[in-house]
Motif scaffolding. Structure first.
Motif, short mmCIF file in Angstrom:
data_model
loop_
_atom_site.label_atom_id
_atom_site.label_comp_id
_atom_site.label_asym_id
_atom_site.label_seq_id
_atom_site.Cartn_x
_atom_site.Cartn_y
_atom_site.Cartn_z
N ALA A 90 0.83 -1.20 0.00
CA ALA A 90 0.00 0.00 0.00
C ALA A 90 0.86 1.26 0.00
O ALA A 90 0.50 2.28 -0.56
CB ALA A 90 -0.92 0.01 1.21
N ALA A 91 2.02 1.16 0.61
CA ALA A 91 2.87 2.33 0.71
C ALA A 91 3.29 2.84 -0.66
O ALA A 91 3.54 4.03 -0.84
CB ALA A 91 4.10 2.00 1.54
N ALA A 92 3.34 1.93 -1.64
CA ALA A 92 3.78 2.32 -2.97
C ALA A 92 2.81 3.28 -3.63
O ALA A 92 3.16 4.02 -4.54
CB ALA A 92 3.95 1.08 -3.85
N LEU A 93 1.56 3.26 -3.19
CA LEU A 93 0.56 4.11 -3.81
C LEU A 93 0.60 5.54 -3.28
O LEU A 93 0.08 6.45 -3.90
CB LEU A 93 -0.84 3.53 -3.53
N GLY A 112 -10.95 -0.88 3.40
CA GLY A 112 -11.40 -2.13 2.82
C GLY A 112 -10.85 -2.35 1.43
O GLY A 112 -10.13 -1.51 0.88
N LEU A 113 -11.24 -3.48 0.83
CA LEU A 113 -10.64 -3.90 -0.43
C LEU A 113 -10.88 -2.89 -1.55
O LEU A 113 -10.05 -2.70 -2.42
CB LEU A 113 -11.20 -5.26 -0.84
N TRP A 142 -5.82 2.06 4.70
CA TRP A 142 -5.28 0.72 4.85
C TRP A 142 -4.27 0.73 5.98
O TRP A 142 -3.15 1.22 5.83
CB TRP A 142 -4.60 0.26 3.56
N ARG A 143 -4.69 0.18 7.11
CA ARG A 143 -3.74 0.08 8.20
C ARG A 143 -4.12 -1.09 9.09
O ARG A 143 -5.28 -1.46 9.19
CB ARG A 143 -3.68 1.37 8.99
N CYS A 144 -3.12 -1.62 9.72
CA CYS A 144 -3.32 -2.77 10.59
C CYS A 144 -3.93 -2.29 11.90
O CYS A 144 -3.48 -1.31 12.49
CB CYS A 144 -1.98 -3.47 10.81
N CYS A 174 -3.31 -5.42 1.94
CA CYS A 174 -1.99 -5.89 2.33
C CYS A 174 -2.04 -6.81 3.55
O CYS A 174 -1.01 -7.17 4.08
CB CYS A 174 -1.08 -4.70 2.61
N GLU A 175 -3.21 -7.18 3.99
CA GLU A 175 -3.35 -7.91 5.24
C GLU A 175 -3.98 -9.28 5.04
O GLU A 175 -4.80 -9.47 4.14
CB GLU A 175 -4.22 -7.10 6.21
#
Ligand SMILES: [Ca+2]
Ligand SMILES: [Ca+2]
Ligand SMILES: [Ca+2]
Length: 84
Positions: A14-17, A44-45, A52-54, A62-63
């Motif tokens: 996700a970081a690449a975006l 979400g997807l 997007w984070r844990c 990514c999870e």
């Protein structure tokens, strides 16, 4: 040069975006509104990569899991990958 939003980015794809977006306002991840105007709402997807984070109880791209915390050893790791 580090990503400008590196503090928010998970250590995943996700970081690449993040570097590709110009952020005018931040996405608020639980209000059902497209706050930052990029056409993507909340997490979400099919949601906004900003969310997007844990640890948010949503399984993001990514999870493998997300149990609402970033504590390892409970079956879902601090990176939101399955354990055991
Ligand atoms: Ca929102
Ligand atoms: Ca958005
Ligand atoms: Ca998540």
């Amino acid at each position: 040069m580090p990503l400008p939003n590196a503090t928010h980015a998970q250590n995943c794809q996700a970081a690449a975006l993040w570097g590709k977006k110009v952020k005018l306002t931040a996405e608020i991840c639980n209000n059902g509104i497209d706050d930052d105007g990029d056409g993507l709402i909340d997490g979400g997807l099919n949601g906004d990569p900003d969310c997007w984070r844990c640890g948010n109880r949503v399984i993001d791209p990514c999870e493998e899991c997300d149990d609402g915390n970033i504590t390892g050893g409970d079956g879902c790791s601090s990176q939101c990958l399955r354990e055991g």
